[in-house]
Design a protein around this motif. Structure first.
Motif, short mmCIF file in Angstrom:
data_model
loop_
_atom_site.label_atom_id
_atom_site.label_comp_id
_atom_site.label_asym_id
_atom_site.label_seq_id
_atom_site.Cartn_x
_atom_site.Cartn_y
_atom_site.Cartn_z
N ARG A 6 16.68 56.88 -2.79
CA ARG A 6 17.83 57.83 -3.20
C ARG A 6 18.55 56.79 -4.33
NH1 ARG A 6 19.01 58.29 2.47
NH2 ARG A 6 20.81 57.26 1.93
N ASP A 7 19.53 57.63 -4.95
CA ASP A 7 20.46 57.13 -5.56
C ASP A 7 21.85 57.71 -5.60
OD1 ASP A 7 21.86 55.38 -7.73
OD2 ASP A 7 20.94 56.59 -9.26
N ASP A 8 22.30 57.75 -4.29
CA ASP A 8 23.94 58.44 -4.09
C ASP A 8 24.88 57.65 -4.69
OD1 ASP A 8 22.09 60.18 -2.69
OD2 ASP A 8 22.64 59.26 -0.62
N ALA A 9 25.59 58.60 -5.12
CA ALA A 9 27.00 58.06 -5.69
C ALA A 9 27.92 57.90 -4.49
CB ALA A 9 27.72 59.05 -6.27
N ARG A 10 28.56 56.63 -4.47
CA ARG A 10 29.32 56.10 -3.50
C ARG A 10 30.67 55.69 -4.01
NH1 ARG A 10 26.02 56.25 0.88
NH2 ARG A 10 23.79 55.77 0.45
N PRO A 11 31.84 55.72 -3.36
CA PRO A 11 33.10 55.62 -3.69
C PRO A 11 33.35 53.88 -3.84
CG PRO A 11 33.21 55.92 -1.07
CD PRO A 11 31.72 56.26 -1.79
N PRO A 12 34.03 53.46 -5.05
CA PRO A 12 34.15 52.20 -4.99
C PRO A 12 34.83 51.39 -3.96
CG PRO A 12 35.72 52.98 -6.35
CD PRO A 12 34.90 54.28 -5.75
N ILE A 13 34.53 49.97 -3.88
CA ILE A 13 35.17 49.26 -2.83
C ILE A 13 36.73 49.17 -3.42
CG2 ILE A 13 35.37 47.10 -1.94
CD1 ILE A 13 32.35 46.71 -2.34
N ARG A 14 37.70 49.39 -2.38
CA ARG A 14 38.94 49.38 -2.58
C ARG A 14 39.45 47.90 -3.09
NH1 ARG A 14 41.45 51.26 2.98
NH2 ARG A 14 39.55 50.28 3.87
N ALA A 15 40.19 47.84 -4.32
CA ALA A 15 40.47 46.63 -4.89
C ALA A 15 41.29 45.64 -3.91
CB ALA A 15 41.23 46.99 -5.98
N PRO A 16 41.28 44.31 -4.02
CA PRO A 16 42.31 43.27 -3.12
C PRO A 16 43.58 43.93 -3.66
CG PRO A 16 40.50 42.16 -4.12
CD PRO A 16 40.37 43.55 -4.88
N HIS A 17 44.50 43.44 -2.83
CA HIS A 17 46.26 43.76 -3.00
C HIS A 17 46.95 42.62 -2.43
CE1 HIS A 17 45.50 46.09 0.75
NE2 HIS A 17 46.81 45.43 1.10
N LEU A 18 47.95 42.38 -2.91
CA LEU A 18 48.89 41.25 -2.45
C LEU A 18 49.51 41.58 -1.18
CD1 LEU A 18 50.23 38.50 -3.25
CD2 LEU A 18 52.02 39.80 -4.39
N VAL A 19 49.67 40.74 -0.13
CA VAL A 19 50.48 41.08 0.92
C VAL A 19 51.49 39.88 1.03
CG1 VAL A 19 50.39 41.13 3.44
CG2 VAL A 19 48.63 42.14 2.20
N VAL A 20 52.69 40.30 0.90
CA VAL A 20 53.71 39.29 0.73
C VAL A 20 54.34 39.07 2.22
CG1 VAL A 20 56.13 38.85 0.14
CG2 VAL A 20 54.41 40.01 -1.62
N ARG A 21 54.39 37.88 2.74
CA ARG A 21 55.10 37.37 4.00
C ARG A 21 56.12 36.12 3.73
NH1 ARG A 21 49.38 38.25 5.67
NH2 ARG A 21 49.55 40.38 6.59
N ARG A 22 56.10 35.41 4.67
CA ARG A 22 57.34 34.63 4.75
C ARG A 22 56.91 33.19 4.05
NH1 ARG A 22 58.85 36.95 9.53
NH2 ARG A 22 58.81 34.75 10.68
N SER A 23 55.71 33.00 3.96
CA SER A 23 55.46 31.66 3.27
C SER A 23 55.69 31.37 1.79
CB SER A 23 53.97 31.32 3.52
OG SER A 23 52.87 32.24 2.62
N SER A 24 56.03 32.58 1.28
CA SER A 24 56.48 32.29 -0.25
C SER A 24 57.98 32.61 -0.23
CB SER A 24 55.65 33.29 -1.36
OG SER A 24 55.67 34.59 -0.78
N GLY A 25 58.68 31.85 -1.15
CA GLY A 25 60.04 32.21 -1.62
C GLY A 25 60.49 31.87 -2.59
N PRO A 26 61.53 32.01 -3.13
CA PRO A 26 62.15 31.43 -4.34
C PRO A 26 62.03 29.98 -4.66
CG PRO A 26 63.84 32.98 -3.34
CD PRO A 26 62.87 32.71 -2.42
N ALA A 27 61.70 29.49 -5.96
CA ALA A 27 61.63 28.12 -6.23
C ALA A 27 62.85 27.63 -5.87
CB ALA A 27 61.05 28.08 -7.57
N PRO A 28 62.97 26.35 -5.39
CA PRO A 28 64.20 25.50 -5.28
C PRO A 28 64.91 25.14 -6.44
CG PRO A 28 62.19 24.14 -4.86
CD PRO A 28 61.73 25.48 -5.13
N ALA A 29 66.08 25.18 -6.60
CA ALA A 29 66.72 24.78 -7.78
C ALA A 29 66.18 23.45 -8.32
CB ALA A 29 68.24 24.88 -7.47
N ALA A 30 66.40 23.33 -9.51
CA ALA A 30 65.71 22.15 -10.11
C ALA A 30 66.88 20.90 -9.87
CB ALA A 30 65.60 22.24 -11.57
#
Length: 343
Positions: free
Chosen positions: A319-343
């Motif tokens: 067969r050669d069935d058409a299938r939906p594409p795999i969902r693209a990766p996406h960003l998940v924001v949690r608390r390990s990232s924050g504003p860069a410290p002031a220089a």
């Protein structure tokens, strides 16, 4: 002497048939049959009713009867990296579920990817069995070379990303720029990447994508360290440094590496995210419970496995069935990232 009647032994429950499933789901047996063969053109609500009926009735396809009737096997041999790694494990789970729903059994063979002889011996053993097809879930250069050198007598699919195959490029590498975009928006200008092992194409593409994303923003990379996907390797990569690089953002090649990086930074007196931000890739189940919870790139591992095995089954069944594409990766924001410290 008292006479006791023999105990009544209940008869074994008769296995459910597709007609039982069809009746429970309120659909035709042809619809159940199409669902089990992986046919995509079924309405979502109908699909949910069939799935629920299959689960409630504990339906299991009679593969022996099907094989005798059709004259062909319904077993697929799947070769993969040791499933202690999160990505290969979840890909294998998705492949196994899709095979089962299509009426096949997936025989999973875990390989030592660092031992070429072991890979070749496992391949020799596998191809002696009566299989409908072979799914090679390749993670490393050694695995790919061994698979490509093997002559399979049945349809085979080598599911491996290739530098020359845009359709199979590591999805995390394609979307890694989202991590850099996020950190740059928070004011970060100096970065470090803790990569995976160089024998893994995915690790090389992610390192390359990191360099390109940093350069595209006009930012600075303070170096690329190497790990092996494990938390231990992420921890060791940081602890081996005589001095920590002058960077405020660390991008790990996967979440487990990020976990080790965060512990090592804490042990060296650096606070996450107050002084540096750390992000990962994968969005494993525990990522939301790291300390702090990890910002990461969510990948659809199970969908990758399902897509690979359904592509192989199409080849098996012509067969050669058409299938939906795999969902693209996406960003998940949690608390390990924050504003860069002031220089």
């Amino acid at each position: 002497m008292d006479q006791h009647p023999d105990p009544v032994v209940p008869a074994a429950a008769k296995p459910a048939t597709i007609y039982d499933v069809a009746s429970a789901a309120g659909v035709s047996h042809q619809t159940v049959s199409r669902f089990l063969k992986g046919f995509e053109g079924i309405r979502p609500e109908t699909r949910r009713r069939v799935e629920r009926a299959l689960d409630e009735l504990g339906y299991r396809p009679n593969l022996t009867a099907r094989s005798l009737k059709s004259g062909r096997s319904h077993r697929i041999g799947a070769l993969t990296h040791e499933v202690s790694h999160v990505g290969p494990s979840r890909i294998a789970q998705g492949a196994s579920a899709a095979a089962r729903e299509a009426g096949y059994v997936l025989d999973l063979v875990s390989l030592d990817v660092h031992d070429t002889r072991s890979i070749e011996e496992s391949l020799d053993l596998l191809i002696q069995h009566d299989l409908a097809g072979v799914l090679a879930l390749s993670s490393t250069d050694e695995m790919t070379r061994a698979f490509q050198a093997t002559r399979f007598r049945v349809p085979a699919l080598i599911a491996v990303s290739s530098e020359h195959d845009g359709d199979r490029t590591d999805p995390a590498a394609v979307h890694l720029h989202e991590l850099v975009d996020h950190l740059a928006a928070l004011g970060h200008r100096r970065f470090v990447h803790v990569a995976g092992p160089d024998a893994w194409p995915a690790a090389r593409w992610r390192a390359r994508a990191y360099e390109q994303a940093v350069a595209s923003h006009g930012l600075v990379s303070r170096g690329v360290l190497t790990g092996d996907w494990s938390a231990r390797s992420g921890h060791d990569a940081v602890m081996r440094l005589d001095r920590l690089p002058d960077a405020t953002a660390w991008i790990a090649a996967n979440d487990q590496t990020a976990l080790g990086v965060m512990l090592a930074l804490k042990e060296r007196g650096v606070r996450v995210p107050d002084e540096v931000s750390v992000v990962g890739i994968d969005d494993i189940g525990d990522a939301a419970y790291f300390d702090p919870p990890l910002t990461t790139l969510h990948l659809e591992f199970e969908e990758q496995g399902r897509a690979s095995v359904l592509e192989l089954i199409d080849a098996i069944e012509g067969r050669d069935d058409a299938r939906p594409p795999i969902r693209a990766p996406h960003l998940v924001v949690r608390r390990s990232s924050g504003p860069a410290p002031a220089a």
